[in-house]
Design a protein around this motif. Structure first.
Motif, PDB file in Angstrom:
ATOM      1  N   PHE A 192       3.552  -3.091   6.415  1.00  0.00           N
ATOM      2  CA  PHE A 192       3.521  -1.921   7.284  1.00  0.00           C
ATOM      3  C   PHE A 192       2.162  -1.743   7.984  1.00  0.00           C
ATOM      4  N   GLY A 193       1.092  -1.839   7.194  1.00  0.00           N
ATOM      5  CA  GLY A 193      -0.254  -1.657   7.753  1.00  0.00           C
ATOM      6  C   GLY A 193      -0.579  -2.698   8.810  1.00  0.00           C
ATOM      7  N   ARG A 238      -0.103  -4.097  -1.361  1.00  0.00           N
ATOM      8  CA  ARG A 238      -0.209  -3.384  -0.092  1.00  0.00           C
ATOM      9  C   ARG A 238      -1.681  -3.135   0.265  1.00  0.00           C
ATOM     10  N   ASN A 242       6.982  -2.746   2.952  1.00  0.00           N
ATOM     11  CA  ASN A 242       5.916  -1.959   2.349  1.00  0.00           C
ATOM     12  C   ASN A 242       4.594  -2.696   2.461  1.00  0.00           C
ATOM     13  N   LEU A 286       4.804   4.096  -2.834  1.00  0.00           N
ATOM     14  CA  LEU A 286       5.468   3.114  -1.969  1.00  0.00           C
ATOM     15  C   LEU A 286       6.406   3.874  -1.032  1.00  0.00           C
ATOM     16  N   TYR A 287       6.624   3.300   0.163  1.00  0.00           N
ATOM     17  CA  TYR A 287       7.523   3.955   1.107  1.00  0.00           C
ATOM     18  C   TYR A 287       8.948   3.738   0.604  1.00  0.00           C
ATOM     19  N   PRO A 288       9.645   4.820   0.204  1.00  0.00           N
ATOM     20  CA  PRO A 288      10.885   4.660  -0.552  1.00  0.00           C
ATOM     21  C   PRO A 288      12.013   3.999   0.243  1.00  0.00           C
ATOM     22  N   HIS A 289      11.964   4.104   1.564  1.00  0.00           N
ATOM     23  CA  HIS A 289      13.089   3.598   2.355  1.00  0.00           C
ATOM     24  C   HIS A 289      12.833   2.191   2.885  1.00  0.00           C
ATOM     25  N   MET A 290      11.667   1.606   2.538  1.00  0.00           N
ATOM     26  CA  MET A 290      11.376   0.263   3.035  1.00  0.00           C
ATOM     27  C   MET A 290      11.434  -0.732   1.885  1.00  0.00           C
TER      28      MET A 290
END
Ligand SMILES: Nc1ncnc2c1ncn2[C@@H]1O[C@H](COP(=O)(O)OP(=O)(O)OP(=O)(O)O)[C@@H](O)[C@H]1O
Ligand SMILES: [Mg+2]
Lengths: 300, 383
Positions: free
Chosen positions: B99-100, B147, B96, B87-91
């Motif tokens: 995003f796509g 996701r 997450n 997972l994108y740690p800062h989102m």
């Protein structure tokens, strides 16, 4: 009763031992802290003395060893700020900022790009190029001063900020590149791969995924660059000749040059002012700073 | 949704190591295909080539009849779930998930409704405003699943998605994933899945079909029942099933029906008729521990072994015995187990004839497969 006394005798030697141990640790802690405090004070005393002395009159400066001014005065600050040039010290501060800000931004952007390339992509000649980066890291700065000077003279960049900006904006500071590479290596690639699967291009992956994860490292890079540039004396000295463009580091030296009888209190007062931005920035960003240096990965 | 085809795929890594040796695999539309095999057999490499995260040295990958070799991952119509979630740690969870879709420039209301739908399905609505570091492993894996799901890809790729979870959570996630797959099929948008695992329980319970790999080769592709009952070779036979199938060197000779000799002891067996043709000579005998009957010493058509170890598992007992230099494991249900048996005692071991497999000593190929064999086994199973 019998039982109790039994327990009592069983316990007492233990507590005695415990007390002894505790006393021992306490003594050794006291000893350690004393040594640390003394050494720390030795380190910081010049700074304290400088701050104190900047409030003294010029006459008192060398007459008393105490750092505490007998009669505090801000005259040093007032006179120092005016300087012996047509410009106020504020002008030189602005010059410094004007050197620092583009340089810091250029460094952060270029180091990120170069480090990302080295840490994440395979390309022909990568090994040799990386070795070159490390070699420039090991090379003493002075070695390149003269060729660099000649180069910038021929391009016609002397007496401008360009020689100070451009090398950094082209990732010329190998140390920062190296630092960011090391940091990137500790970050698993999965997130970037997930982003690619999500449809992100290489640049989008860099901007949306990698840069946020690199933040602690980038903040340290910016802080280091800020402080080093603020304190840089040699660079401006070599390339900048008109007083109008002097940064504070040169301006300080200027006040030593032009005053026949050195006004030490003015010099010290301006030195304190010069230190202030670096110190403020450092204390404000201390947390990130340490995070960045201790090249940890990303949590969780 | 689309089918996936691998055509003579090869992978040689930059250091010259050849990880994948010409794999051919067809995954039908909506099929749940499991890639399973021991560590280092190039399951991940194969999956990453399908995803486009690893270049394909030779061969072709087709998704929905389009060759995707030169497409970037984002253009292949795939979604991937990683072992450590990635997972994108800062989102926050919400970003997450979306995003796509954001990258594809979907409209905001479409993104919002998709996010709602997916978080509903996976029960992660409460987590939408959290950061990944504030999630438990199971929650994080559900978000990772979301996701993938939100993109409505042609092909789902999973790389050991459950191996970071504890046993209980793994079991429930297993069910969740297969349920989801069935649900999508029912809703008329079947999902083609390639699922990598090294856990044979996951493989057997989740896969429509299973692809067993070893050292960059495919050993067998079949549905779970066939894989268990008709392993194509000794490797598959030993890999699938718990405890492992007994594989021991033996001699086959003809004595009316087939006679099997292990280290001087020989028995007659009737279950091999019509399966091995006229085969004689050295073979590898394969018999599952569940198909080895423990009988009295000296019983007819049984080997005599000496008990070397007894493992009480609760509902069953694993009995280890040596027959000459060969060792066997037999599984006996606890209630049928003779509790007076001890280590060092002699027992009779009688393999169930129809369940015996014979493998070629050199190639490991199963030489006891025949159409009839399948029927016999089915009969046996019904009993
Ligand atoms: N980047 C690489 N460079 C060289 N060899 C690699 C690389 N990645 C993997 N390999 C090798 O390729 C082989 C297959 O690796 P792979 O990761 O696909 O195995 P795996 O089946 O997924 O194993 P595991 O179950 O442990 O995840 C291994 O022998 C591995 O050492
Ligand atoms: Mg793997």
């Amino acid at each position: 009763m019998d039982n109790l006394s039994h327990i009592g005798t069983g316990l007492e030697p233990k507590t005695e031992l415990e007390l002894k141990l505790r006393r021992k640790t306490r003594i050794s802690a006291a000893f350690r802290y004393t040594v640390l405090a003394v050494v720390g004070l030795m380190m910081i005393y010049p700074l304290i003395w400088m701050i104190g002395a900047s409030f003294k009159t010029n006459a008192e400066m060398f007459s008393s060893p105490s750092f505490w001014p007998k009669e505090a005065t801000v005259q040093g600050y007032i006179d120092g700020w005016k300087t012996s040039t047509p410009y106020t010290f504020g002008h030189f501060f602005l010059n410094s900022l004007w050197i620092i800000i583009p340089k810091v931004i250029g460094t952060a952007v270029s180091c990120t790009l170069v480090a990302y390339g080295f840490a994440r992509f395979e390309f022909p000649g990568k090994k040799i190029l990386f070795a070159t980066v490390i070699a420039t890291l090991l090379l003493p700065n002075v070695v390149t001063r003269i060729p660099q000077y000649l180069l910038f003279r021929d391009i016609g960049w002397l007496d401008s900020f360009l020689p100070l900006w451009v090398p950094s904006a082209l990732a010329g500071d190998a140390f920062f590149v190296f630092m960011v590479i090391q940091f990137l290596r500790a970050i698993p690639r999965d997130m970037e791969e997930a982003a690619r699967v999500d449809g992100a291009t290489t640049l989008q992956t860099l901007i949306y995924i990698v840069v946020p994860m690199l933040m602690p490292a980038l903040i340290s890079v910016c802080l280091f660059q800020f402080m080093w540039t603020m304190n840089d004396f040699l660079g401006p000295l070599i390339y900048i000749s008109s007083v109008e463009k002097y940064p504070v580091s040169l301006a300080l030296k200027l006040s030593i040059d032009t005053t026949e009888a050195f006004a030490w209190n003015q010099i010290l007062a301006m030195s304190v002012l010069t230190l202030a931005p670096s110190l403020t920035v450092f204390f404000l960003a201390q947390k990130y700073f340490i995070e960045g240096i201790s090249t940890g990965g990303v949590k969780g | 949704m689309a089918e996936l085809q691998l055509r003579a795929i090869e992978k040689t890594y930059g250091n010259g190591y050849k990880a994948v040796h010409g794999i051919n695999l067809d995954v039908a539309e909506g099929e749940f295909m499991v890639l399973v095999g021991p560590s280092g057999c190039a399951k991940s490499t194969t999956l990453r080539m399908i995803a486009g995260l690893e270049t394909i040295t030779r061969g072709e990958v087709r998704i929905g009849n389009q060759v995707v070799n030169d497409l970037v991952p984002g253009k292949r119509g795939i979604a991937m779930v990683f072992q450590n979630y990635a997972l994108y740690p800062h989102m926050k969870v919400r970003r997450n998930l979306s995003f796509g879709l954001k990258l594809k420039r979907y409209a905001a209301d479409k993104i919002e409704s998709s996010t709602q739908e997916v978080s509903g399905i996976l029960e992660i609505e409460e987590l939408l405003e959290r950061l990944p570091k504030e999630l438990s492993g199971g929650q994080a894996q559900r978000v990772a699943l979301g996701r993938a799901l939100i993109k409505q890809p042609e092909v789902f790729l999973f790389d050991e998605p459950l191996s970071n979870l504890d046993a209980k959570l793994r079991a429930s996630m297993r069910v969740r994933i297969t349920d989801l797959h069935k649900r999508l099929r029912k809703e008329g948008r079947p999902a083609t899945v390639v699922y990598v695992t090294h856990d044979q329980v996951e493989a057997m319970t989740m896969g429509d079909r299973i692809c067993v790999m070893k050292d960059g080769h495919i050993m067998q592709v079949a549905d779970p029942v066939t894989l268990y009952e008709r392993p194509a070779n000794a490797f598959v036979a030993g890999f699938i099933g718990m405890p492992e199938m007994n594989l021991v060197p033996a001699m086959v000779s003809r004595d009316g029906s087939a006679r099997i000799t292990i280290d001087g002891q020989s028995i007659l067996t009737d279950g091999l008729e019509g399966r091995i043709g006229g085969t004689t000579g050295p073979v590898t005998l394969g018999i599952r521990p569940q198909h080895l009957e423990v009988v009295e010493t000296g019983a007819e058509n049984a080997f005599t072994g000496e008990i070397t170890n007894l493992e009480f598992m609760g509902h069953e007992v694993n009995l280890h015995a040596s027959v000459g230099s060969a060792t066997f494991v037999a599984v006996v249900p606890s209630e049928l187990f003779d509790r007076t048996l001890e280590r060092g005692d002699s027992v009779g071991l009688r393999p169930l004839g129809p369940r015996i497999h014979l493998f070629d000593v050199e190639s490991g190929e199963n030489i006891s497969l025949s159409p009839q064999a399948n029927d016999t086994i089915r009969e046996e199973t019904k009993k």
